[in-house]
Motif scaffolding. Structure first.
Motif, PDB file in Angstrom:
ATOM      1  N   UNK A  46      41.534  43.881  49.362  1.00 49.15           N
ATOM      2  CA  UNK A  46      40.263  44.529  49.702  1.00 49.15           C
ATOM      3  C   UNK A  46      39.598  43.828  50.888  1.00 49.15           C
ATOM      4  N   UNK A  47      39.794  42.520  51.004  1.00 46.53           N
ATOM      5  CA  UNK A  47      39.191  41.770  52.097  1.00 46.53           C
ATOM      6  C   UNK A  47      39.816  42.096  53.447  1.00 46.53           C
ATOM      7  N   UNK A  48      41.025  42.597  53.434  1.00 38.85           N
ATOM      8  CA  UNK A  48      41.744  42.842  54.671  1.00 38.85           C
ATOM      9  C   UNK A  48      41.353  44.164  55.320  1.00 38.85           C
ATOM     10  N   UNK A  49      40.533  44.950  54.631  1.00 40.64           N
ATOM     11  CA  UNK A  49      40.013  46.186  55.207  1.00 40.64           C
ATOM     12  C   UNK A  49      40.915  47.376  54.994  1.00 40.64           C
ATOM     13  N   UNK A  50      40.408  48.524  55.375  1.00 36.87           N
ATOM     14  CA  UNK A  50      41.169  49.754  55.276  1.00 36.87           C
ATOM     15  C   UNK A  50      41.036  50.466  53.945  1.00 36.87           C
ATOM     16  N   UNK A  78      32.667  37.484  48.479  1.00 37.44           N
ATOM     17  CA  UNK A  78      33.914  37.282  49.228  1.00 37.44           C
ATOM     18  C   UNK A  78      34.549  35.962  48.799  1.00 37.44           C
ATOM     19  N   UNK A  79      33.755  34.915  48.793  1.00 42.25           N
ATOM     20  CA  UNK A  79      34.281  33.583  48.447  1.00 42.25           C
ATOM     21  C   UNK A  79      34.694  33.499  46.990  1.00 42.25           C
ATOM     22  N   UNK A  80      33.939  34.146  46.097  1.00 40.54           N
ATOM     23  CA  UNK A  80      34.309  34.158  44.670  1.00 40.54           C
ATOM     24  C   UNK A  80      35.659  34.845  44.486  1.00 40.54           C
ATOM     25  N   UNK A 126      31.996  46.488  45.136  1.00 38.48           N
ATOM     26  CA  UNK A 126      33.433  46.691  45.327  1.00 38.48           C
ATOM     27  C   UNK A 126      34.158  45.348  45.329  1.00 38.48           C
ATOM     28  N   UNK A 127      33.520  44.319  45.883  1.00 41.48           N
ATOM     29  CA  UNK A 127      34.121  42.976  45.857  1.00 41.48           C
ATOM     30  C   UNK A 127      34.136  42.410  44.447  1.00 41.48           C
ATOM     31  N   UNK A 128      33.066  42.651  43.696  1.00 36.56           N
ATOM     32  CA  UNK A 128      33.015  42.194  42.304  1.00 36.56           C
ATOM     33  C   UNK A 128      34.152  42.846  41.519  1.00 36.56           C
TER      34      UNK A 128
END
Length: 181
Positions: A100-104, A25-27, A88-90
């Motif tokens: 992607x961080x905001x969801x949905x 997330x932070x990356x 998925x974050x990578x």
């Protein structure tokens, strides 16, 4: 002389998965967003390392509760879901897909991350210590409670099913959004 062996147990698979998720997330945020963009999604740390430290600090209590629930057999850790959501974050970081961080975008990941990648194993009415253990979502007074459906009563002790919110003025669950949307 040789120091005594550590009595601290190694981190669990759940704790390691949550830590890696936080690192990604932070990356993503620090690799793709400037300070104004980070502030817009409420990430206000000096650098990526501070972001990871805060993620781990904030997650520690929930991770400990989820670990205890897994150890007690009242929740199950889903390592495959944790790995899929982290990857998925990578992938999002590769394209700077910060949304992607905001969801949905993946309901299973959105919900899984919020529950430390565990699935509850205690049915309504069963004994519990933490919300993460309850199929209905709430542990109140040592027992799992079901969540209210749309139009049903809700309040401090009874929450609403996913996608609903409690309208405290009427005391019933209503469709989506937050009271001040």
């Amino acid at each position: 002389s040789t120091p005594p062996p550590s009595t601290t147990p190694p981190p669990s698979a759940l704790a390691l998965a949550q830590q890696r998720y936080g690192e990604e997330v932070c990356a993503l945020v620090y690799g793709c967003c400037d300070a104004d963009e980070r502030a817009g999604i409420n990430i206000r740390f000096d650098d990526e390392a501070a972001c990871v430290d805060e993620f781990n600090r904030v997650s520690a209590e929930g991770v400990a509760a989820a670990d205890a629930a897994v150890a007690a057999g009242r929740a199950a850790f889903d390592a495959d879901l944790a790995a899929r959501c982290t990857e998925a974050l990578v992938d999002a970081a590769a394209d700077c897909f910060v949304e992607r961080l905001l969801g949905g975008y993946d309901a299973a990941c959105d919900e899984g991350a919020g529950h430390f990648f565990t699935s509850p194993l205690v049915e309504d009415g069963g004994a519990c210590d933490e919300n993460v253990e309850c199929e209905g979502g709430f542990c109140t007074g040592g027992a799992c409670l079901d969540v209210a459906r749309e139009g049903e009563g809700c309040g401090v002790d009874v929450g609403c099913a996913s996608g609903l919110r409690c309208d405290f003025a009427s005391g019933v669950c209503v469709g989506g959004g937050f009271a001040d949307d």
